[in-house]
Motif scaffolding. Structure first.
Motif, mmCIF file in Angstrom:
data_model
loop_
_atom_site.group_PDB
_atom_site.id
_atom_site.type_symbol
_atom_site.label_atom_id
_atom_site.label_comp_id
_atom_site.label_asym_id
_atom_site.label_seq_id
_atom_site.Cartn_x
_atom_site.Cartn_y
_atom_site.Cartn_z
ATOM 1 N N ASN A 153 17.961 -0.915 -11.297
ATOM 2 C CA ASN A 153 18.594 -2.184 -10.943
ATOM 3 C C ASN A 153 18.315 -3.235 -12.015
ATOM 4 N N ASP A 154 18.836 -4.433 -11.797
ATOM 5 C CA ASP A 154 18.713 -5.485 -12.812
ATOM 6 C C ASP A 154 17.294 -6.038 -12.922
ATOM 7 N N SER B 37 23.404 3.159 -9.860
ATOM 8 C CA SER B 37 22.906 2.538 -8.631
ATOM 9 C C SER B 37 22.850 3.466 -7.427
ATOM 10 N N ASP C 36 19.672 -1.329 -4.864
ATOM 11 C CA ASP C 36 20.396 -2.580 -5.110
ATOM 12 C C ASP C 36 19.499 -3.596 -5.816
ATOM 13 N N ASN C 37 20.049 -4.752 -6.088
ATOM 14 C CA ASN C 37 19.318 -5.775 -6.839
ATOM 15 C C ASN C 37 18.416 -6.640 -5.969
ATOM 16 N N ASN D 82 16.072 -4.989 -4.529
ATOM 17 C CA ASN D 82 14.957 -4.036 -4.588
ATOM 18 C C ASN D 82 14.845 -3.188 -3.321
#
Length: 384
Positions: A48-49, A149, A177-178, A180
């Motif tokens: 993720n980011d 993802s 997902d972003n 966490n």
């Protein structure tokens, strides 16, 4: 040796379809290793980011790595595992795998449906554990799709596999997902009436997979009752209250604080190895089923589920008996395992929630592992 040979044959056959995947850019898998017989094991990575990464192999739909930051932003791998895929067949206590068809124990290796008795492998003393000798953890899953993802894996278990009735088609999707959150979605269908109880069996050490005992971790379990067990870890059918026992984790409690109390349930389990009966709010996903915190690193793990129970296992059978990934040795009680599930031995316990699946029905359930950090509070409740 015979069982291992069978497993290798099955893995070799499965390898033909294991690579039939749909990939997206930057999500190309890598070779994790090969097994005797030549079957290739592939490793896929979700990210993720925020820098969190999850490594997953198609052998057992297994999580082999999971890197998250501590309160200072330092990343560490927080799940136990192996570098060598062969060890997942011969040495593994189900590190990171999806276990099935039936997670946990079935008494005396048998159950009945509609008056017919089905006989299963007795691979845990006189009882059946985690799907048998060659369960879902030792099979190559087909990867249907994967991206940075998410990944979806499928396994078709034939009618009679390990003694279970019905051809069972199972898919598991991992999504990161972003926020966490690592979400695990399960789906299964059958051609005959059968029983199903799937779970994810990762061993967590929030201080780092090779950091030693997890007795200083704190744990909350949102449950008022547990399934009482006998000396073989089989439910008696009773659901006593946790109140006044060392199994009461309704408030955050240091895991090592009461683990060696001479309570009969702890003696039977060698520590914690029990199924907790989640509250209605926790079993519906409205509230967390469990929360784990490592006070040193600040890492937290919050588990949310749609299952009625959660098995907390404190690594009582880990004993540093093998070399694991990066040369690590995992000592006694060096992990926290939280298996969201229906109750052990449910096919033989009419008072437990049913695990029966009929043709035409869909088995669907979801569990979410959410990772975070908490600030340092100046305290240290470590248990050596």
């Amino acid at each position: 040796m015979k069982l291992l040979t069978i497993a290798i044959i099955l893995l070799g056959l499965s390898a033909v379809v294991a690579c039939a995947t749909r990939t997206t850019a930057n999500a190309v898998p890598e070779i994790f290793g090969t097994l005797p017989g030549g079957a290739a094991i592939f490793r896929y990575e979700l990210r993720n980011d925020n820098g969190i990464t999850v490594g997953i192999i198609n052998l057992g739909a297994t999580i082999v790595s999971l890197e998250t930051p501590d309160r200072d932003g330092n990343f560490a791998d927080i799940v136990l595992g192996f570098d060598n895929p062969q060890q997942y067949l011969t040495d593994s206590p189900y590190f990171g795998t999806v276990v099935g068809r039936y997670g946990n124990r079935i008494a005396n290796g048998e159950f009945s449906l509609d008056g017919q008795v089905y006989t299963l492998a007795k691979n845990d003393g006189e009882n059946h554990l985690h799907g048998g000798e060659i369960g879902f953890d030792k099979m190559l899953w087909q990867v249907l799709q994967h991206s940075n993802s998410d990944i979806t894996l499928q396994l078709i278990s034939p009618d009679g596999d390990e003694g279970y009735p019905g051809e069972l088609t199972t898919t598991v999707t991992y999504s990161l997902d972003n926020t966490n959150r690592l979400t695990v979605d399960y789906h299964a269908t059958t051609t005959r009436p059968t029983v199903v109880n799937l779970t994810q069996h990762s061993y967590f050490n929030l201080a780092g997979h090779d950091a030693g005992p997890t007795l200083a971790h704190t744990l909350l379990i949102n449950a008022d009752r547990f399934t009482e067990i006998d000396k073989e870890l089989i439910p008696t059918g009773e659901l006593p209250t946790v109140s006044g026992t060392p199994l009461d984790f309704r408030e955050p409690t240091v895991i090592g604080l009461r683990i060696d109390e001479p309570h009969q349930q702890l003696v039977y389990g060698g520590g914690y190895d029990h199924n907790w009966v989640l509250t209605d709010a926790a079993a519906s996903g409205e509230e967390p089923a469990a929360i784990v915190i490592d006070p040193v690193s600040g890492r937290t793990l919050t588990v949310t589920t749609q299952e009625p129970g959660i098995q907390f296992y404190s690594g009582n059978f880990l004993a540093g008996a093998f070399s694991a990934k990066h040369g690590a040795i995992y000592p006694y009680r060096s992990a926290v395992v939280l298996e969201t599930q229906h109750f052990p031995d449910s096919p033989n316990q009419s008072g437990f929630p049913s695990t029966r699946l009929e043709p035409g029905q869909d088995y669907r359930t979801q569990t979410v592992f959410e990772f975070g950090v908490e600030p340092y509070d100046g305290g240290n409740d470590a248990i050596e």
